[in-house]
Design an enzyme around this catalytic site. Structure first.
Site, short mmCIF file in Angstrom:
data_model
loop_
_atom_site.label_atom_id
_atom_site.label_comp_id
_atom_site.label_asym_id
_atom_site.label_seq_id
_atom_site.Cartn_x
_atom_site.Cartn_y
_atom_site.Cartn_z
N ARG A 1 -34.84 8.03 2.15
CA ARG A 1 -35.29 7.20 1.30
C ARG A 1 -35.66 5.90 1.55
O ARG A 1 -35.43 5.56 2.78
CB ARG A 1 -33.88 6.99 0.22
CG ARG A 1 -33.02 8.22 -0.19
CD ARG A 1 -32.02 7.80 -1.03
NE ARG A 1 -31.11 6.66 -0.13
CZ ARG A 1 -30.67 5.65 -0.80
NH1 ARG A 1 -31.12 5.40 -2.28
NH2 ARG A 1 -30.14 4.59 -0.25
N TYR B 1 -23.68 9.43 13.30
CA TYR B 1 -23.58 7.91 13.20
C TYR B 1 -22.41 7.84 12.01
O TYR B 1 -22.63 8.32 11.00
CB TYR B 1 -24.84 7.47 12.84
CG TYR B 1 -24.60 6.01 12.36
CD1 TYR B 1 -24.62 5.17 13.76
CD2 TYR B 1 -24.47 5.37 11.29
CE1 TYR B 1 -24.48 3.72 13.40
CE2 TYR B 1 -24.09 3.95 11.04
CZ TYR B 1 -24.18 3.15 12.30
OH TYR B 1 -23.75 1.61 12.05
N ARG C 1 -35.95 -2.79 -4.20
CA ARG C 1 -35.19 -3.34 -5.37
C ARG C 1 -36.19 -4.40 -6.25
O ARG C 1 -36.62 -5.03 -5.75
CB ARG C 1 -34.00 -4.34 -4.82
CG ARG C 1 -33.12 -3.32 -4.23
CD ARG C 1 -32.10 -4.41 -3.61
NE ARG C 1 -31.13 -3.85 -2.66
CZ ARG C 1 -30.12 -4.40 -1.89
NH1 ARG C 1 -30.22 -6.01 -1.90
NH2 ARG C 1 -29.40 -3.77 -1.06
N ASP D 1 -20.14 4.59 10.16
CA ASP D 1 -19.88 3.11 10.04
C ASP D 1 -18.69 3.11 10.37
O ASP D 1 -17.63 3.94 10.28
CB ASP D 1 -20.43 2.86 8.59
CG ASP D 1 -21.74 2.10 8.47
OD1 ASP D 1 -22.10 1.63 9.62
OD2 ASP D 1 -22.15 2.51 7.68
N ARG E 1 -30.27 7.60 20.92
CA ARG E 1 -30.97 6.33 21.34
C ARG E 1 -30.12 5.44 21.80
O ARG E 1 -28.82 5.26 21.35
CB ARG E 1 -31.85 5.98 20.04
CG ARG E 1 -33.23 6.55 19.96
CD ARG E 1 -33.84 5.79 18.83
NE ARG E 1 -33.22 5.84 17.50
CZ ARG E 1 -32.84 4.65 16.84
NH1 ARG E 1 -33.29 3.43 17.49
NH2 ARG E 1 -32.49 4.61 15.65
N ARG F 1 -34.96 -7.38 16.77
CA ARG F 1 -34.42 -8.07 16.05
C ARG F 1 -33.59 -9.08 17.08
O ARG F 1 -33.32 -9.06 17.93
CB ARG F 1 -33.35 -7.63 14.85
CG ARG F 1 -32.68 -6.61 15.57
CD ARG F 1 -31.76 -5.88 14.30
NE ARG F 1 -30.73 -4.86 14.97
CZ ARG F 1 -29.88 -4.39 14.23
NH1 ARG F 1 -29.92 -4.50 12.80
NH2 ARG F 1 -28.93 -3.52 14.59
N GLU G 1 -32.47 -7.77 20.53
CA GLU G 1 -32.18 -6.48 20.82
C GLU G 1 -33.46 -5.56 21.04
O GLU G 1 -34.54 -5.76 20.43
CB GLU G 1 -31.56 -5.90 19.43
CG GLU G 1 -30.82 -4.63 19.46
CD GLU G 1 -30.20 -4.25 18.00
OE1 GLU G 1 -29.21 -5.30 17.72
OE2 GLU G 1 -30.50 -3.42 17.69
P1 FDA Z 1 -16.41 4.16 19.83
O1 FDA Z 1 -17.62 4.51 20.42
O2 FDA Z 1 -16.14 2.92 19.26
O3 FDA Z 1 -15.13 4.69 20.60
C1 FDA Z 1 -15.06 5.64 21.53
C2 FDA Z 1 -14.21 5.18 22.84
O4 FDA Z 1 -14.03 6.35 23.55
C3 FDA Z 1 -14.97 4.19 23.67
O5 FDA Z 1 -14.19 3.12 23.71
C4 FDA Z 1 -15.43 5.05 24.89
O6 FDA Z 1 -15.16 4.07 26.12
C5 FDA Z 1 -14.02 6.07 24.90
N1 FDA Z 1 -14.38 7.02 25.65
C6 FDA Z 1 -15.43 7.89 25.73
N2 FDA Z 1 -15.25 8.68 26.61
C7 FDA Z 1 -14.19 8.67 27.30
C8 FDA Z 1 -13.26 9.55 28.24
N3 FDA Z 1 -13.67 10.30 29.09
N4 FDA Z 1 -12.13 8.87 28.71
C9 FDA Z 1 -11.84 7.87 28.09
N5 FDA Z 1 -12.29 7.08 27.03
C10 FDA Z 1 -13.35 7.63 26.64
N6 FDA Z 1 -20.39 0.10 11.69
C11 FDA Z 1 -20.19 -0.49 10.59
O7 FDA Z 1 -19.53 -0.25 9.84
N7 FDA Z 1 -21.02 -1.82 10.45
C12 FDA Z 1 -21.95 -2.13 11.49
O8 FDA Z 1 -22.53 -3.26 11.25
C13 FDA Z 1 -22.04 -1.47 12.74
N8 FDA Z 1 -22.87 -2.00 13.51
C14 FDA Z 1 -23.20 -1.14 14.66
C15 FDA Z 1 -24.15 -1.48 15.58
C16 FDA Z 1 -24.56 -0.66 16.62
C17 FDA Z 1 -25.50 -0.93 17.61
C18 FDA Z 1 -24.05 0.75 16.78
C19 FDA Z 1 -24.25 1.55 18.04
C20 FDA Z 1 -22.81 1.12 15.98
C21 FDA Z 1 -22.66 0.21 14.57
N9 FDA Z 1 -21.51 0.54 13.73
C22 FDA Z 1 -21.41 -0.18 12.73
C23 FDA Z 1 -20.62 1.83 13.96
C24 FDA Z 1 -19.51 1.57 14.82
O9 FDA Z 1 -19.76 0.99 16.19
C25 FDA Z 1 -18.53 2.86 14.71
O10 FDA Z 1 -18.16 3.10 13.24
C26 FDA Z 1 -17.59 2.79 15.74
O11 FDA Z 1 -17.69 2.45 17.16
C27 FDA Z 1 -16.80 4.26 15.80
O12 FDA Z 1 -15.71 4.41 16.40
P2 FDA Z 1 -15.22 5.53 17.33
O13 FDA Z 1 -14.04 5.29 17.63
O14 FDA Z 1 -15.57 6.69 16.65
O15 FDA Z 1 -16.35 5.50 18.53
#
Ligand code: FDA
Length: 388
Positions: free
Chosen positions: A176, A359, A180, A361, A254, A285, A308
């Protein structure tokens, strides 16, 4: 240290939510491992050393949710400010309000429109292409908002995000493109929104701060898995393809590159996020982090900006956004089957954005961890049996 009842791989929001629930609600011991040298996964933040301005190392994080349970849960660990996110965009030397709203339309066409006049204009321009017939992202976007608004606000930005011309991108990349027909330019329309008063890292540390939780940083699970008790249940939030040795191939992501700069001025852009829609500006941005916390006492003569850049992730890059091609989805199907078996045979559950290739949040990662706790982990500890 004593034998853990549960190992959690990854200290992001998913892993910490599971760890916190198991420690506090079931009184079980949890060992949390993270390969990075800090807690919190991608939500981690830290003061920029010269200015003390809180910056988000893995990209700007804005908390918002309409999920009552998640909101109640997160408020146990932090208070939230009244911050409301807004985004602006520069295109061809002019600054516009986003997401595309009545102000954007009036500015762009340099004329006052009532809501119904604007609606009629966009409908007429979008009529150029039938959405059902759209063959690529460009055609889909034009069919939704018309060519002029597409060319100004979508084309250049999307091309930079994907390093690919929008005519070469699948139509399905956008579902979508909401317009607005009011002057409301709040970016999120969730019930709750704000930033953690003490910053993200303080919030994340508060979640991990429990006598039943031990966090080991700079520890890659793949390096220590053989030293852990073989039958201890595991919640794995690392990359699912890596867990299975890339047996079905690597999933596509990405990534982003961030360029941080301290400037000797009090204010660079007057707002936290400015999009750059022009194709010939290489970044997508600029974040100016002081504006996330207007309530804080930050220096008046210096500011921190982060440019970025977006590109396809290669080996060793941080995976940020799943690409989700049809090939990726086929691989993921296979990994899901393997994950099912792994849960049944080895008591391993997969969660979070890397463990599910989705993805999420923050509020979604937390909500999904709470569900895993309710539906899989609590019954396992209460009743025994397998985790699947
Ligand atoms: P996350 O990636 O945070 O944690 C995974 C962890 O596992 C990492 O610390 C990693 O080091 C660890 N790991 C991986 N492999 C491992 C291994 N083999 N051994 C030990 N540790 C290991 N959300 C939102 O609500 N508002 C926002 O504005 C944004 N903005 C945003 C910007 C960008 C650029 C991104 C990429 C993402 C966001 N997000 C967001 C999303 C947010 O980052 C996301 O919801 C959380 O990171 C998810 O948490 P997780 O625990 O799933 O993964």
């Amino acid at each position: 240290s004593a034998r853990p009842d549960l190992v959690v791989v990854g200290s992001g929001f998913f892993g910490l939510t599971v760890a916190e629930r198991v420690a506090s609600q079931l009184d079980k011991r949890v060992l949390v491992l993270d390969r990075r040298d800090h807690i919190g996964g991608n939500a981690y933040s830290e003061p920029e050393p010269e200015t003390g301005i809180e910056i988000h190392r893995y990209g700007a994080h804005l908390f918002h949710t309409s999920n009552e349970r998640v909101w109640q849960y997160v408020n146990q660990f932090t208070e939230f400010t009244k911050y409301q996110h807004k985004v602006y965009s520069i295109y061809a030397g002019k600054t516009y309000s986003l997401p595309i709203n009545l102000a954007t339309i009036c500015q762009y066409f340099d004329k006052s429109f009532s809501p119904s006049e604007a609606r009629a204009l966009v409908a007429e321009q979008a009529g150029e292409i039938d959405t059902a017939e759209a063959q690529n992202l460009e055609e889909k976007a034009i069919s939704l908002i018309g060519r002029p608004l597409y060319e100004a606000f979508i084309r250049g930005y999307t091309k930079k995000q994907w390093q690919t011309d929008p005519t070469e991108l699948p139509a399905a990349v956008i579902a979508r493109l909401p317009v607005r027909y009011t002057f409301d330019n709040r970016y999120f329309n969730d019930t709750y929104e704000g930033l953690p008063v003490g910053g993200y890292t303080a919030w994340l540390q508060e979640m991990a701060d429990h006598p039943n939780i031990e966090v080991r940083l700079s520890t890659d699970w793949f390096d220590v898995r053989d030293q852990l008790p073989a039958d201890v249940p595991t919640v794995f939030t690392g990359p699912i393809d890596k867990y299975f040795g890339y047996e079905a191939g690597a999933l596509g992501w990405r990534t982003l590159d961030f360029e941080t700069e301290v400037l000797p001025i009090g204010d660079f852009q007057g707002t936290s996020v400015m999009n750059y829609a022009d194709e010939d500006v290489p970044f997508t941005r600029i974040h100016e982090f002081r504006h996330f916390h207007p309530e804080r006492d930050y220096p008046a003569d210096r500011t921190v900006v982060v440019r970025e850049y977006s590109r396809f992730a290669e080996t060793g890059d941080e995976p940020y956004y799943p690409i989700n091609t049809p090939e990726d989805r086929a691989k993921l199907e296979r990994y899901r089957e393997l994950a099912k078996q792994e849960a049944a045979e080895k008591r391993v559950l997969f969660g979070g954005r890397l463990g599910t290739y989705k993805y999420l949040d923050m509020h979604m990662a937390i909500g999904s961890a709470l569900s895993m706790f309710d539906n899989r982990i609590r019954p396992f500890f209460d009743e025994g049996g397998s985790l699947d």
